[in-house]
Each structure stands twice: as structure tokens, then as C-alpha cells.
Design an enzyme around this catalytic site. Structure first.
Site, short mmCIF file in Angstrom:
data_model
loop_
_atom_site.label_atom_id
_atom_site.label_comp_id
_atom_site.label_asym_id
_atom_site.label_seq_id
_atom_site.Cartn_x
_atom_site.Cartn_y
_atom_site.Cartn_z
N GLN A 140 2.12 -5.95 -3.34
CA GLN A 140 2.94 -6.15 -2.23
C GLN A 140 3.52 -5.07 -1.58
O GLN A 140 3.47 -4.43 -2.84
CB GLN A 140 2.61 -7.23 -1.14
CG GLN A 140 0.98 -7.99 -1.32
CD GLN A 140 0.67 -8.91 -2.92
OE1 GLN A 140 1.66 -9.29 -3.68
NE2 GLN A 140 -0.84 -8.91 -2.97
N LYS A 186 1.75 2.50 -4.85
CA LYS A 186 1.85 1.58 -6.06
C LYS A 186 1.47 1.84 -7.83
O LYS A 186 1.56 2.68 -8.70
CB LYS A 186 2.58 0.20 -6.10
CG LYS A 186 3.46 -0.46 -5.39
CD LYS A 186 3.59 -1.72 -5.50
CE LYS A 186 2.55 -2.29 -4.55
NZ LYS A 186 1.38 -1.90 -3.30
N ASP A 222 0.82 -0.67 -0.08
CA ASP A 222 0.10 0.10 0.10
C ASP A 222 0.68 1.15 0.14
O ASP A 222 0.60 2.44 0.70
CB ASP A 222 -0.81 -0.08 1.28
CG ASP A 222 -1.87 -0.81 1.48
OD1 ASP A 222 -2.26 -1.33 -0.12
OD2 ASP A 222 -2.25 -1.56 2.45
N GLY A 259 -4.43 -4.35 -3.65
CA GLY A 259 -5.88 -3.53 -3.57
C GLY A 259 -4.90 -2.05 -4.07
O GLY A 259 -4.35 -1.13 -3.41
N HIS A 260 -4.64 -1.54 -5.99
CA HIS A 260 -4.29 -0.71 -5.90
C HIS A 260 -4.91 0.39 -6.47
O HIS A 260 -5.57 0.74 -7.38
CB HIS A 260 -3.54 -0.94 -7.26
CG HIS A 260 -2.05 -1.97 -7.10
ND1 HIS A 260 -1.32 -2.49 -7.86
CD2 HIS A 260 -1.95 -2.84 -5.85
CE1 HIS A 260 -0.59 -3.77 -7.04
NE2 HIS A 260 -0.93 -3.40 -6.03
P1 GDP Z 1 -1.03 0.74 -3.53
O1 GDP Z 1 -1.20 -1.02 -2.90
O2 GDP Z 1 0.11 0.41 -3.86
O3 GDP Z 1 -1.56 0.65 -4.81
O4 GDP Z 1 -2.08 1.35 -1.99
P2 GDP Z 1 -2.66 1.52 -1.83
O5 GDP Z 1 -3.93 2.23 -2.98
O6 GDP Z 1 -3.76 0.66 -1.49
O7 GDP Z 1 -3.54 3.07 -1.18
C1 GDP Z 1 -2.33 4.12 -0.96
C2 GDP Z 1 -3.60 5.43 -0.76
O8 GDP Z 1 -2.97 6.52 -1.20
C3 GDP Z 1 -4.37 5.51 -2.09
O9 GDP Z 1 -5.85 5.84 -1.49
C4 GDP Z 1 -4.46 6.46 -3.16
O10 GDP Z 1 -4.79 6.82 -3.63
C5 GDP Z 1 -3.17 7.02 -2.06
N1 GDP Z 1 -1.79 7.62 -2.24
C6 GDP Z 1 -0.90 7.49 -3.01
N2 GDP Z 1 -0.29 8.44 -3.15
C7 GDP Z 1 -0.78 9.39 -2.21
C8 GDP Z 1 -0.25 10.59 -2.58
O11 GDP Z 1 0.71 11.50 -2.57
N3 GDP Z 1 -1.04 11.42 -1.23
C9 GDP Z 1 -2.00 11.06 -1.01
N4 GDP Z 1 -2.94 12.18 -0.01
N5 GDP Z 1 -2.28 9.75 -0.76
C10 GDP Z 1 -1.88 9.54 -1.90
P1 IMO Z 2 -0.81 -4.26 -1.96
O1 IMO Z 2 -0.74 -4.72 -3.87
C1 IMO Z 2 -0.93 -4.00 1.85
C2 IMO Z 2 -1.32 -8.55 3.84
C3 IMO Z 2 -2.72 -9.34 4.01
C4 IMO Z 2 -1.72 -9.86 5.87
C5 IMO Z 2 -0.56 -10.35 3.92
C6 IMO Z 2 -0.97 -12.04 3.79
O2 IMO Z 2 -2.13 -3.59 -2.29
O3 IMO Z 2 0.08 -3.62 -1.22
P2 IMO Z 2 -2.69 -12.75 1.85
O4 IMO Z 2 -4.05 -12.35 1.37
O5 IMO Z 2 -1.79 -12.55 0.60
O6 IMO Z 2 -2.52 -13.91 2.39
O7 IMO Z 2 -2.52 -12.27 2.87
O8 IMO Z 2 -0.33 -9.65 3.74
N1 IMO Z 2 -0.99 -8.27 2.46
C7 IMO Z 2 -1.46 -6.79 1.95
N2 IMO Z 2 -1.02 -6.09 2.07
N3 IMO Z 2 -1.18 -4.29 0.69
C8 IMO Z 2 -1.20 -6.01 -0.40
O9 IMO Z 2 -1.09 -5.58 -1.15
C9 IMO Z 2 -1.44 -6.91 0.40
N4 IMO Z 2 -1.81 -7.93 0.58
C10 IMO Z 2 -1.52 -9.22 0.87
O10 IMO Z 2 -2.57 -8.16 5.27
O11 IMO Z 2 -0.94 -9.21 6.51
MG MG Z 3 -3.42 -1.51 -2.15
#
Ligand code: GDP
Ligand code: IMO
Ligand code: MG
Length: 422
Positions: free
Chosen positions: A223, A16, A13, A40-41
Site C-alpha cells: 500500500q 514498489k 501502486d 498487487g505488486h
Molecule cells: P505496486 O503495488 O507499488 O507494486 O505497483 P503496481 O504493480 O500495483 O502498479 C504499478 C504499475 O506500474 C505496474 O503495472 C508496473 O508494471 C508499472 N510500472 C512500474 N514502473 C513503471 C515505469 O517506470 N513505467 C511504466 N510504464 N510502468 C511502470
Molecule cells: P499495493 O501494495 C492501492 C486500497 C483499496 C481501498 C483501501 C482499503 O499494491 O500498493 P483494503 O482492501 O485494504 O481494506 O482497502 O485501500 N488498497 C490499495 N490501493 N494499492 C494497494 O496495494 C492497496 N491495498 C489496498 O483500494 O481504497
Molecule cells: Mg499494486
């Protein structure tokens, strides 16, 4: 842009999805190479929020091609739902998305086993996303998995699924869980197979043709480094190689065709699920949650939060070979008077400047902090490096230096335009 591997440098998270969307402008092809719909991106474009789980985040730019590579585990029903959701939002998913025929399938018994194992573990649970990821990769390693090529071959799929449901129902019964109906599962997954058939190709051959054409390929990691099955905080990890090497094994593109590795990290640290998080801090978690931030994109769970951990990110630079850094969520720290950064761990009199492999030792480690003055200014409107407050620039330079790679991108908001190239 050349061929770029993008990885998460923390616990997932990191932002990415947003950075992939930004970098896709310069790329021709975007490939997912590991993980499944545990990912979840999030991408924000002009007020619309998109959350991608299996489809590469590059799909939001219609002229680019997206590939789900062989290293991904695919829940076919979930993929169909995701494609349908994108089409409803008027995103083109036609001729610009390919699915590897050798990607392994996630089936309902994987999800059920994932849930049952977590229940059995009780307080020692991993805190998985319950998407069946561990059991699906388990079947792959045990050589008992079903693949996309089986799903689109009706006769074979029926036979294999019948056997697998029978076998797994015995296990589910032993857990005290409800057995699955072969007929129901078969009907649902066969329908998904028919829907997905036009997307299915030999992605290894296709990607090598793209390399020969001179296409620029972006490898979208899912991840993060410390969720990697080898380099993460085992057993509190996911079941794939989330680090740079996973991009090669999960796509069939060899290491010498890769040109650079970009590491994405937040300006602080988050983690969702169980396991050690040395810099965890309740105050920073409360602050971010009160701002409505840091809730999981896949499960909605509140993320655990803490200070930036440079021991972790330095380790990430080492195992991924990170060349360039994208730092996100800088705006999350805008209101703080003082910002802490972990520069080492301490266990009694022993000091560590790398992540110890022994999880019990890591859990005992206390962070050693350096302090930085906060900038106490809103940053979300900055568009150039010099628009950032000097204290924010100093903080970013310091965390990049501690991490050991070049600062290339600073992100100060979820939108495409809230991106500063350095
Ligand atoms: P990922 O799994 O690495 O793609 O990240 P996620 O989407 O799960 O979580 C990142 C969160 O941060 C999301 O809600 C994005 O919209 C948000 N985000 C990314 N870059 C920024 C930033 O620079 N500022 C803010 N406020 N939100 C950001
Ligand atoms: P993105 O791509 C954050 C975590 C789960 C748990 C562990 C194992 O959005 O960064 P799993 O379901 O893979 O067997 O869970 O990994 N986890 C993540 N945490 N971002 C993710 O993906 C994750 N995918 C799995 O919360 O701790
Ligand atoms: Mg994510």
C-alpha cells in the site's frame, strides 16, 4: 546495501514491486511486514509479467530468501494458490520462502464481512479490495484472531475455527448474508495448513540471525503512506501501518537496525478506491487509461489519476523519514505539453503545505499548481541520467526537491532494465 525499508509515498501502486525486484539484486533477504493479498505488486522480467500479492517480490531472484513477517495478514488458501502459480511459471519456491508463525489469518468470514460492511455503507463505502483485510486486522486488535501457529496445529485449529464460524455466522445472518459451513471451511483451510507447514518458522528469530550474519535486508512495504491507518486519509485507508514504522513492528527488527528508507512515487498520482485525491484530473486519467495503463493489479479497477502532489509526498517524507526517492512511470508523461505539480492546498483564504487531518477539510482543499514544460520525447529507452531529455531531468529534480529527499532511481518502463540509477 544495508537494511532498507521501502515504502509507497502516495496512495499505493507506486511501482514498489518493480523497484523491489531491482533492489533485490543487492539484498540477501526480502521481507513483507504488513498488509495482505490486498497488495498487487507487478514485476516484468523479459516479457513475462508477475503479480505478487503475499509473496515478497524478491522471490523472482532464486538465490534470495523471502519472508512473510508477523505483521502480515495471510489468507492461507490464497497463499497456496500464489505459490502454485509461481511454481507453474518455474519460479523456485522451496527453501527460499518463510512464513511467520504469528502472522494472523484471513478467513472466509473476514472476506464476507468486508463485503457486507461495504454494501451497508452504500455510497460512503471505502472501496476495499474485499480481501477481508479490515475484519482480519480487527480480530487481531480485538485479540480474537487465529494465527498461522493455530492453522498448523490441527486440534487447536478445529476448535478455534468452530467457535469463530459460529460467532461470525450470527453476524452474517444479521447482515442478511449466507452463513458459512464449518465443514467446508475447515477442510479447505486444513489442506492449506498442511501445504504451508514446511514454510512456517519463527521469523523473528530467523531475521535476527540474518542481521547478525550481516545479511542485507530489504523491507517491502505494501500500500502507500496515505492508506496508512494512522497517517492516511482515514477512514479511506487500509487497516495496517503502511509507513516505515510498520517494517519494525511487522518483522521484529528494531528501528536502530534500519539504515535507510526509500520512498517510491509515481511521476503523477493515482488512487484506487474511494476517498479524497486533491489533484484528481479526468484528462490525465483518460490519457493514461487510453494507453492501457493504471488498472488495479489486484481488482482490475481503473485507478483514479491526477497530477503529482508534492504536498502529499513531502508529508510522506516526514512521516517515513524517506532518505532516497525512486520515481516511476516517468514515461507516462512523455506526450504532455505542460505538466502540473501541486505545491500547496487552498481552502478559501487559508493555505496548507501539509495534509490536513480532517477529511472534510481535505476534501474541500483545492490544489495550488506550479507548471513545468513537458519534454514531448519518448523516454522508455533511456538507460542513463543523461539519456533523459533535459526537461524531464528538470521535472524530476523539482519534484524530488519539493518532496525533500534525494533522487536515487528514475524508472521509465516496467522492465528491470528500464531503470536509471542517479
Ligand atoms: P505496486 O503495488 O507499488 O507494486 O505497483 P503496481 O504493480 O500495483 O502498479 C504499478 C504499475 O506500474 C505496474 O503495472 C508496473 O508494471 C508499472 N510500472 C512500474 N514502473 C513503471 C515505469 O517506470 N513505467 C511504466 N510504464 N510502468 C511502470
Ligand atoms: P499495493 O501494495 C492501492 C486500497 C483499496 C481501498 C483501501 C482499503 O499494491 O500498493 P483494503 O482492501 O485494504 O481494506 O482497502 O485501500 N488498497 C490499495 N490501493 N494499492 C494497494 O496495494 C492497496 N491495498 C489496498 O483500494 O481504497
Ligand atoms: Mg499494486
Amino acid at each position: 546495501m544495508a537494511n532498507t525499508i521501502l515504502v509507497g509515498a502516495q496512495w499505493g501502486d507506486e511501482g514498489k514491486g518493480k523497484i523491489i525486484d531491482v533492489l533485490t539484486e543487492q539484498a540477501d533477504v526480502v521481507v513483507r511486514t504488513q498488509g495482505g493479498n490486498n497488495a498487487g505488486h507487478t514485476v516484468h522480467i523479459g516479457g513475462q509479467k508477475y503479480v505478487l500479492h503475499l509473496v515478497p517480490s524478491g522471490i523472482l531472484r532464486s538465490k534470495k530468501t523471502c519472508v512473510i513477517g508477523n505483521g502480515v495478514v495471510v489468507d492461507p488458501v490464497s497463499l497456496v494458490q500464489e505459490i502454485e502459480g509461481l511454481r507453474k511459471l518455474k519460479i523456485k519456491v522451496d527453501g527460499n520462502l518463510f512464513l511467520s508463525e504469528t502472522a494472523h489469518l484471513v478467513l472466509p468470514y473476514h472476506r464476507e464481512l468486508d463485503a457486507q460492511r461495504e454494501i451497508l455503507k452504500g455510497k460512503n463505502k471505502i472501496g476495499t479490495t474485499k480481501r477481508g483485510i479490515g475484519p482480519a486486522y480487527g480480530d487481531k486488535a480485538a485479540r480474537t484472531g487465529l494465527r498461522v501457529v493455530d492453522l498448523v496445529n490441527p486440534e487447536r485449529f478445529k476448535k478455534q475455527l468452530e467457535f469463530k464460524i459460529k460467532e461470525n455466522n450470527e453476524i452474517l445472518k444479521a447482515f442478511g448474508a449466507k452463513p458459512l459451513s464449518f465443514k467446508k471451511v475447515h477442510n479447505t483451510y486444513r489442506a492449506a495448513g498442511d501445504y504451508l507447514k514446511p514454510f512456517v518458522i519463527n521469523t523473528v528469530v530467523w531475521l535476527h540471525e540474518a542481521v547478525r550474519r550481516g545479511d542485507d535486508i530489504l523491507f517491502e512495504g505494501a500500500q502507500g503512506t496515505f492508506l496508512d491507518i494512522d497517517y492516511g486519509t482515514y477512514p479511506f485507508v487500509t487497516s495496517s501501518n503502511t509507513t516505515a514504522g510498520g517494517a519494525c513492528t511487522g518483522s521484529g527488527i528494531p528501528p536502530h537496525r534500519m539504515d535507510r528508507v526509500v520512498g517510491v512515487m509515481k511521476a503523477y498520482t493515482t488512487r484506487v478506491g474511494e476517498g479524497p485525491l486533491p489533484t484528481e484530473n479526468a484528462e490525465i486519467a483518460d490519457m493514461l487509461h487510453a494507453m492501457g495503463r493504471e488498472f488495479g493489479a489486484t481488482t482490475g479497477r481503473p485507478r483514479r489519476c491526477g497530477w503529482f502532489d508534492a504536498v502529499a509526498t513531502r508529508h510522506a517524507t516526514m512521516v517515513n523519514g524517506i532518505d532516497e526517492l525512486a520515481v516511476t512511470n516517468i514515461d507516462g508523461l512523455d506526450t504532455l505539453e505542460t505538466i502540473k505539480v501541486c505545491i500547496a492546498y487552498r481552502d478559501g483564504s487559508k493555505r496548507y503545505d501539509y495534509i490536513p487531518s480532517d477529511i472534510e477539510l481535505l476534501s474541500r482543499c483545492q490544489p495550488v499548481y506550479a507548471e513545468f514544460p513537458g519534454w514531448r520525447t519518448e523516454t522508455h529507452k533511456a538507460r542513463k541520467w543523461k539519456d533523459l531529455p533535459p526537461k524531464a531531468r528538470a521535472y524530476l529534480k523539482a519534484i524530488a526537491e519539493l518532496t525533500g529527499a534525494d533522487l536515487a532511481i528514475a524508472s521509465i518502463g516496467p522492465g528491470r532494465e528500464q531503470t536509471i540509477f542517479i
